[in-house]
Write a protein that holds these residues in place. Structure first.
Motif, PDB file in Angstrom:
ATOM      1  N   VAL A 113     -11.407 -18.857  -0.693  1.00 15.04           N
ATOM      2  CA  VAL A 113     -12.492 -17.887  -0.848  1.00 15.04           C
ATOM      3  C   VAL A 113     -11.993 -16.696  -1.649  1.00 15.04           C
ATOM      4  CG1 VAL A 113     -14.189 -16.467   0.355  1.00 15.04           C
ATOM      5  CG2 VAL A 113     -13.386 -18.606   1.400  1.00 15.04           C
ATOM      6  N   PRO A 114     -12.488 -16.507  -2.878  1.00 20.53           N
ATOM      7  CA  PRO A 114     -12.061 -15.357  -3.673  1.00 20.53           C
ATOM      8  C   PRO A 114     -12.898 -14.122  -3.345  1.00 20.53           C
ATOM      9  CG  PRO A 114     -13.446 -16.795  -5.002  1.00 20.53           C
ATOM     10  CD  PRO A 114     -13.332 -17.440  -3.651  1.00 20.53           C
ATOM     11  N   PHE A 115     -12.224 -12.993  -3.168  1.00 16.37           N
ATOM     12  CA  PHE A 115     -12.887 -11.713  -2.962  1.00 16.37           C
ATOM     13  C   PHE A 115     -12.566 -10.796  -4.139  1.00 16.37           C
ATOM     14  CE2 PHE A 115     -12.815 -13.351   1.356  1.00 16.37           C
ATOM     15  CZ  PHE A 115     -14.022 -12.909   1.883  1.00 16.37           C
ATOM     16  N   ALA A 116     -13.143  -9.618  -4.115  1.00 17.66           N
ATOM     17  CA  ALA A 116     -12.869  -8.649  -5.171  1.00 17.66           C
ATOM     18  C   ALA A 116     -11.411  -8.223  -5.126  1.00 17.66           C
ATOM     19  CB  ALA A 116     -13.776  -7.426  -5.015  1.00 17.66           C
ATOM     20  N   ALA A 117     -10.841  -8.047  -6.291  1.00 10.02           N
ATOM     21  CA  ALA A 117      -9.449  -7.588  -6.367  1.00 10.02           C
ATOM     22  C   ALA A 117      -9.359  -6.108  -5.998  1.00 10.02           C
ATOM     23  CB  ALA A 117      -8.913  -7.812  -7.780  1.00 10.02           C
ATOM     24  N   ASP A 118      -8.135  -5.673  -5.688  1.00 10.17           N
ATOM     25  CA  ASP A 118      -7.845  -4.254  -5.420  1.00 10.17           C
ATOM     26  C   ASP A 118      -8.604  -3.714  -4.210  1.00 10.17           C
ATOM     27  OD1 ASP A 118      -6.177  -4.207  -7.687  1.00 10.17           O
ATOM     28  OD2 ASP A 118      -7.891  -3.795  -8.981  1.00 10.17           O
ATOM     29  N   ARG A 119      -8.785  -4.565  -3.192  1.00 10.71           N
ATOM     30  CA  ARG A 119      -9.365  -4.040  -1.952  1.00 10.71           C
ATOM     31  C   ARG A 119      -8.358  -3.087  -1.310  1.00 10.71           C
ATOM     32  NH1 ARG A 119     -10.968  -9.278   1.366  1.00 10.71           N
ATOM     33  NH2 ARG A 119      -9.140 -10.095   0.289  1.00 10.71           N
ATOM     34  N   PRO A 120      -8.819  -1.976  -0.725  1.00  9.51           N
ATOM     35  CA  PRO A 120      -7.869  -0.992  -0.162  1.00  9.51           C
ATOM     36  C   PRO A 120      -7.103  -1.575   1.006  1.00  9.51           C
ATOM     37  CG  PRO A 120     -10.116  -0.461   0.483  1.00  9.51           C
ATOM     38  CD  PRO A 120     -10.213  -1.551  -0.543  1.00  9.51           C
ATOM     39  N   GLN A 121      -5.898  -1.065   1.205  1.00  6.56           N
ATOM     40  CA  GLN A 121      -5.049  -1.497   2.302  1.00  6.56           C
ATOM     41  C   GLN A 121      -4.418  -0.268   2.934  1.00  6.56           C
ATOM     42  OE1 GLN A 121      -2.064  -4.885   3.699  1.00  6.56           O
ATOM     43  NE2 GLN A 121      -3.661  -5.155   2.218  1.00  6.56           N
ATOM     44  N   TYR A 122      -4.807   0.009   4.183  1.00  6.73           N
ATOM     45  CA  TYR A 122      -4.294   1.177   4.884  1.00  6.73           C
ATOM     46  C   TYR A 122      -3.333   0.686   5.955  1.00  6.73           C
ATOM     47  CZ  TYR A 122      -8.496   2.971   2.655  1.00  6.73           C
ATOM     48  OH  TYR A 122      -9.469   3.287   1.743  1.00  6.73           O
ATOM     49  N   ARG A 123      -2.043   0.756   5.665  1.00  5.32           N
ATOM     50  CA  ARG A 123      -1.049   0.190   6.574  1.00  5.32           C
ATOM     51  C   ARG A 123      -0.705   1.122   7.730  1.00  5.32           C
ATOM     52  NH1 ARG A 123       0.731  -1.766   1.534  1.00  5.32           N
ATOM     53  NH2 ARG A 123       0.982  -4.032   1.486  1.00  5.32           N
ATOM     54  N   HIS A 124      -0.733   2.424   7.487  1.00  4.70           N
ATOM     55  CA  HIS A 124      -0.259   3.370   8.496  1.00  4.70           C
ATOM     56  C   HIS A 124      -1.194   4.560   8.584  1.00  4.70           C
ATOM     57  CE1 HIS A 124       3.526   1.196   8.656  1.00  4.70           C
ATOM     58  NE2 HIS A 124       3.642   1.324   7.357  1.00  4.70           N
ATOM     59  N   ALA A 125      -1.306   5.086   9.786  1.00  5.37           N
ATOM     60  CA  ALA A 125      -2.000   6.361   9.941  1.00  5.37           C
ATOM     61  C   ALA A 125      -1.085   7.501   9.527  1.00  5.37           C
ATOM     62  CB  ALA A 125      -2.440   6.535  11.387  1.00  5.37           C
ATOM     63  N   GLY A 126       0.211   7.321   9.658  1.00  6.00           N
ATOM     64  CA  GLY A 126       1.170   8.346   9.228  1.00  6.00           C
ATOM     65  C   GLY A 126       2.544   7.749   9.068  1.00  6.00           C
ATOM     66  N   LYS A 127       3.029   7.624   7.842  1.00  6.57           N
ATOM     67  CA  LYS A 127       4.317   6.995   7.607  1.00  6.57           C
ATOM     68  C   LYS A 127       5.469   7.844   8.144  1.00  6.57           C
ATOM     69  CE  LYS A 127       2.977   4.141   3.678  1.00  6.57           C
ATOM     70  NZ  LYS A 127       3.277   3.730   2.299  1.00  6.57           N
ATOM     71  N   ALA A 128       5.284   9.160   8.173  1.00 10.13           N
ATOM     72  CA  ALA A 128       6.358  10.014   8.676  1.00 10.13           C
ATOM     73  C   ALA A 128       6.624   9.730  10.146  1.00 10.13           C
ATOM     74  CB  ALA A 128       5.986  11.483   8.472  1.00 10.13           C
ATOM     75  N   THR A 129       5.571   9.401  10.884  1.00 11.65           N
ATOM     76  CA  THR A 129       5.743   9.085  12.302  1.00 11.65           C
ATOM     77  C   THR A 129       6.593   7.834  12.465  1.00 11.65           C
ATOM     78  OG1 THR A 129       3.609  10.066  12.801  1.00 11.65           O
ATOM     79  CG2 THR A 129       4.530   8.564  14.435  1.00 11.65           C
ATOM     80  N   ALA A 130       6.320   6.823  11.633  1.00  9.34           N
ATOM     81  CA  ALA A 130       7.119   5.600  11.701  1.00  9.34           C
ATOM     82  C   ALA A 130       8.574   5.892  11.380  1.00  9.34           C
ATOM     83  CB  ALA A 130       6.559   4.556  10.728  1.00  9.34           C
ATOM     84  N   LEU A 131       8.822   6.751  10.400  1.00  6.00           N
ATOM     85  CA  LEU A 131      10.186   7.108  10.048  1.00  6.00           C
ATOM     86  C   LEU A 131      10.873   7.818  11.205  1.00  6.00           C
ATOM     87  CD1 LEU A 131      12.438   7.318   7.980  1.00  6.00           C
ATOM     88  CD2 LEU A 131      11.393   9.403   7.116  1.00  6.00           C
TER      89      LEU A 131
END
Length: 227
Positions: A113-131
């Motif tokens: 199933v092909p979808f539109a390219a460049d769909r947004p991807q939000y991996r983290h609410a705050g990367k500094a917290t993960a660090l």
């Protein structure tokens, strides 16, 4: 007084949200965040074949003969996955037959199933917290290092690598444009005995592996019209 009333009204509107109580169509919302594996190697195909075999085994009586149907016009993925599924079913203890007589049929159906390219991807609410969390977790690794410069260097390295450590769960790049739906069914002459459906992301550079030969060689022609 009038200005204060206007300001209070505006603040109340902001507090209750901007959506009107009535609309001509439902408002689009996101699903709650979930995770979906991204297929990037043949070893991943083997892994999902084992997972499918385990789930089907739970619904099939022990020692039931099975025949795995292999489609003639199969994609590279379908050929490999079907073969791996045979192996996984045998390893699960099922007798897999070379002919369909007297056996339940196992069929694999895939839909790319092909979808539109460049769909947004939000991996983290705050990367500094993960660090920050990573620094504390990785501290256990260097806790028993010698004191002084060596320990300080290891802690600094842990701080630098903490984000990469925790972010390694996520596939690189943006959201893939193609997903593949894999459905495996076990049937007799009249009914479905067991069925499993899973959805996976496909690496954009590997889309050809999931298309049938007809799909892979299909071409689009623009018709320049006369009258």
């Amino acid at each position: 007084m009038k200005k204060s009333l206007i300001a209070a009204t505006a603040a109340a509107l902001l507090a209750t949200g901007c959506a009107t109580p009535f609309a001509p169509a439902p408002l689009a919302t996101n699903f709650q965040s979930g995770k979906q594996p991204k297929l990037q190697a043949a070893a991943h195909w083997h892994t999902i074949a084992g997972d499918v075999a385990a789930k089907l085994s739970a619904a099939i009586p022990a020692n039931t003969p099975l025949f795995v149907n292999q489609q003639a016009n199969a994609s590279t993925f379908e050929r490999a996955f079907t073969s791996q599924l045979v192996t996984a079913l045998i390893e699960a203890g099922h007798p897999v037959m070379r002919s369909p007589e007297g056996a339940l049929r196992v069929g694999v159906d895939t839909q790319a199933v092909p979808f539109a390219a460049d769909r947004p991807q939000y991996r983290h609410a705050g990367k500094a917290t993960a660090l920050g969390a990573g620094i504390w977790v990785l501290y256990d690794i260097v806790e028993y290092a010698s004191n002084g410069p060596a320990k300080a260097a290891l802690l600094a390295l842990g701080a630098a690598d903490a984000y990469a450590w925790f972010d390694s769960e996520f596939a690189g790049g943006g959201t893939p444009a193609m997903e593949i739906i894999v459905t495996t069914s076990v049937t007799d002459a009249s009914r479905y005995v067991a069925r499993n459906t899973s959805v996976y992301y496909v690496d954009d550079a590997d889309q050809r592996l999931y298309k049938t030969p007809v799909q892979s060689h299909a071409k689009a022609f623009q018709v320049v019209g006369g009258e």
